[in-house]
Scaffold this active site. Structure first.
Site, short mmCIF file in Angstrom:
data_model
loop_
_atom_site.label_atom_id
_atom_site.label_comp_id
_atom_site.label_asym_id
_atom_site.label_seq_id
_atom_site.Cartn_x
_atom_site.Cartn_y
_atom_site.Cartn_z
N GLY A 32 -5.13 24.40 -74.49
CA GLY A 32 -3.69 24.18 -74.75
C GLY A 32 -3.47 22.72 -75.09
N ARG A 87 3.55 18.75 -72.77
CA ARG A 87 4.31 17.93 -71.76
C ARG A 87 3.64 16.49 -71.26
NH1 ARG A 87 4.93 23.21 -68.02
NH2 ARG A 87 3.22 23.80 -69.33
N GLY A 121 -1.61 31.54 -76.02
CA GLY A 121 -1.32 32.01 -74.64
C GLY A 121 -2.90 32.21 -73.87
N GLY A 143 -8.19 24.45 -66.89
CA GLY A 143 -9.03 23.48 -67.09
C GLY A 143 -7.72 22.24 -66.58
N LYS A 171 -25.25 -12.63 -65.99
CA LYS A 171 -25.44 -11.25 -66.79
C LYS A 171 -26.86 -11.42 -67.06
CE LYS A 171 -26.66 -11.20 -70.61
NZ LYS A 171 -27.09 -11.19 -71.99
C1 UD1 Z 1 0.01 28.97 -66.10
C2 UD1 Z 1 0.42 30.32 -65.81
C3 UD1 Z 1 1.45 30.29 -64.39
C4 UD1 Z 1 0.58 29.41 -63.42
C5 UD1 Z 1 0.34 28.08 -64.00
C6 UD1 Z 1 -0.33 27.42 -62.78
C7 UD1 Z 1 0.30 31.88 -67.74
C8 UD1 Z 1 1.18 32.69 -68.63
N1 UD1 Z 1 0.97 31.27 -66.88
O1 UD1 Z 1 1.33 28.14 -66.64
O2 UD1 Z 1 1.49 31.55 -64.10
O3 UD1 Z 1 1.70 29.43 -62.32
O4 UD1 Z 1 -0.36 28.27 -65.10
O5 UD1 Z 1 -0.75 26.14 -63.30
O6 UD1 Z 1 -0.95 32.12 -67.49
N2 UD1 Z 1 -4.37 27.63 -72.56
C9 UD1 Z 1 -5.37 27.74 -73.26
N3 UD1 Z 1 -4.79 28.77 -74.64
C10 UD1 Z 1 -3.56 28.89 -74.62
C11 UD1 Z 1 -2.72 28.26 -73.77
C12 UD1 Z 1 -3.02 27.78 -72.53
O7 UD1 Z 1 -6.61 27.68 -73.44
O8 UD1 Z 1 -3.25 29.39 -75.80
C13 UD1 Z 1 -5.04 26.77 -71.35
C14 UD1 Z 1 -4.41 25.47 -71.07
O9 UD1 Z 1 -5.04 24.37 -71.73
C15 UD1 Z 1 -4.27 25.04 -69.51
C16 UD1 Z 1 -4.29 26.52 -69.12
O10 UD1 Z 1 -4.51 27.48 -70.03
O11 UD1 Z 1 -5.55 24.63 -69.21
C17 UD1 Z 1 -2.76 27.03 -68.43
O12 UD1 Z 1 -1.87 26.67 -69.62
P1 UD1 Z 1 -0.36 26.02 -69.59
O13 UD1 Z 1 0.30 25.83 -70.68
O14 UD1 Z 1 -0.66 24.83 -68.72
O15 UD1 Z 1 0.40 27.11 -68.53
P2 UD1 Z 1 1.45 27.02 -67.27
O16 UD1 Z 1 2.53 26.86 -68.04
O17 UD1 Z 1 0.81 25.94 -66.54
MG MG Z 2 -0.56 24.20 -66.66
#
Ligand code: UD1
Ligand code: MG
Length: 459
Positions: free
Chosen positions: A11, A15, A79, A102, A349
């Site tokens: 991701g 934010r 996603g 992560g 050093k």
């Molecule tokens: C996500 C969960 C939510 C949970 C929360 C906990 C989903 C749809 N939502 O929301 O239920 O309560 O985490 O912290 O799973 N990522 C990818 N590829 C993508 C999108 C995201 O690798 O296309 C990775 C991001 O890098 C991150 C993780 O997945 O490490 C979560 O993504 P993020 O966008 O932070 O999801 P949240 O809105 O936190």
């Molecule tokens: Mg998250």
């Protein structure tokens, strides 16, 4: 069943408002992803897959030494479900898959293990109760108390948003089950993404058991989405590290004013004053005292060492009973034997000082080796650099360097010899010699100070 782990870290971390990929933002001095990998490794998985996307090259480069990670590229961030789908092709169908994020850095190995154990033939899911769950996915349970679905906050109605139990993003299930469900994901939700969380309700519909495990403390499973959350989790983590130090017998003048960005071990009865920062690997012996505002990185401080305030130490080995600072700087390759004294504004050093040697005020000691009980006067400079190469300086035992001297390296100064104050020393000084390398003082008698001419008045 062999265990394979998938860490989702592709991701953008919108934010965070950052050019740095979120996985590389640091908590306690380590990238978020490094914390996750550290926990994961304690489970000894057969393989670790990390899904990267935004800033993939940067993330991979930062972890280039970690040969046990197999990188999976998610070109477009469609996603969490889509991210998991990128990895599934590389996973053995008869394995158990643990998926985590992560951006959830403080998850403990025990919690991951509990999740794996809870999976059985179904799904293990780690949840947590949060007082203010904001935009986290909500855990929807049926009348029988079993988990039925995860609903993202943005897709939830008011009733669902009132639920305090949330999805941590940590789940485990057989690879074949995951593969089948990922195929069925649809993006008909508020964010138009493929949600990994939808796997839960799909599995429930097929009668697959979902066994939830509650994380005992919400911070452990808190995700980092913005810099406020990063700062909050940093403070939480630092408080835990401070607590561990105190339990091991260290007095902290204020446990809320210490930062540990690495690993610190300490003997008994160390005292650490406020605003001390530790980085890398630091080992403290017994009875070490560290003054306010010191920054100490990759160093060993033996028993009874005293570090006075605002001293910076990096890559140094300091033997018992040394006293350093205030305002001293020990750079890499510094090795001090017992009872060495280093005072204010002294920089070292690649320098080894023999037992009992003192350099109490203003000095630069680079590429220098001394014997025991030398006295290096205020303002001494070891001129180690000729503009191209660095050269060494050797002092024997009991050498006395007078104040404001410069020693032009390469140079040797023998045992029990003296260098007169204000000297520039370019030639070897032998045992028991006094070297004077300065022009002789000349006094001019009858000197009258110049008198200012009176200003002429304008007519
Ligand atoms: C996500 C969960 C939510 C949970 C929360 C906990 C989903 C749809 N939502 O929301 O239920 O309560 O985490 O912290 O799973 N990522 C990818 N590829 C993508 C999108 C995201 O690798 O296309 C990775 C991001 O890098 C991150 C993780 O997945 O490490 C979560 O993504 P993020 O966008 O932070 O999801 P949240 O809105 O936190
Ligand atoms: Mg998250």
């Amino acid at each position: 069943m062999a265990l394979e782990v998938v860490v989702l870290a592709a991701g953008q971390g919108k934010r965070m408002r950052s050019r740095l990929p979120k996985a590389l933002h640091t908590l306690a001095g380590r990238p978020l992803l490094a914390h996750v990998l550290r926990s994961v490794r304690t489970l000894r998985p057969a393989r670790i897959h990390v899904v990267v996307g935004v800033g993939a090259d940067e993330v991979k480069a930062a972890f280039a030494d970690e040969a046990d990670v197999s990188w999976v590229l998610q070109r477009q961030q469609l996603g969490t479900g889509h991210a998991a789908a990128q990895a599934i092709g590389d996973i053995a169908r008869d394995s158990l898959v643990l998926i985590l994020f992560g951006d959830v850095p403080l998850v403990r190995a025990e919690t991951l293990r509990a999740c794996v154990d809870a999976a059985g033939d179904g799904i293990g899911l780690v949840t947590a109760d949060m007082p203010d769950p904001m935009d986290l996915g909500r855990i929807v349970r049926g009348a029988d108390g079993h988990v039925r679905a995860i609903v993202e906050a943005r897709d939830a109605n008011e009733e669902t948003r009132a639920i305090r139990e949330i999805n941590t993003g940590i789940m485990a299930m057989p690879a074949a089950l995951l593969a089948a469900k990922l195929k069925g994901l649809r993006s008909n939700n508020a964010q138009g993404e493929l949600y990994l969380t939808d796997v839960i309700s799909m599995a429930v519909a097929d009668g697959v058991p979902v066994n939830a495990v509650k994380a005992p403390c919400p911070e452990e499973v808190a995700g980092i989405n913005d810099r406020m959350q990063l700062a909050q989790l940093e403070r939480f983590h630092q408080a835990r590290l401070a607590e561990a130090l105190m339990r091991s017998g260290v007095t902290l003048r204020d446990p809320s004013r210490i930062d540990i960005r690495g690993d610190v071990t300490a003997g008994e009865d160390c005292v650490i004053d406020v605003n001390v920062v530790f980085e890398g690997t630091v080992r403290l012996g017994h009875g070490v005292s560290i003054g306010a505002g010191a920054v100490i990185k990759d160093a060993t401080l033996a028993d009874g060492v005293t570090i006075h305030p605002h001293t910076v130490i990096d890559g140094a080995k300091i033997a018992a009973e040394c006293e350093i600072g205030p305002f001293a700087r020990m750079r890499p390759g510094t090795e001090l034997a017992e009872h060495v004294k280093i005072g204010n504004f002294v920089e070292t050093k690649k320098t080894r000082l023999g037992a009992g040697t003192k350099s109490n005020h203003f000095a630069y000691l680079g590429d220098t080796t001394t014997g025991e009980d030398c006295n290096i006067g205020a303002g001494t400079i070891m001129c180690n650099y000729d503009g191209v190469d660095k050269h060494p300086t050797f002092l024997g035992n009991r050498v006395f360097i007078g104040s404001n001297s410069t020693l032009v390296a390469p140079i040797k100064v023998g045992d029990d010899s003296y260098v007169a104050a204000g000297s520039t020393v370019t030639d070897e000084v032998n045992v028991d010699e006094l070297a004077i390398g300065r022009s002789r003082q000349r006094n001019i008698t009858g000197w009258t100070s110049p008198v200012k001419r009176k200003k002429q008045r304008s007519p």
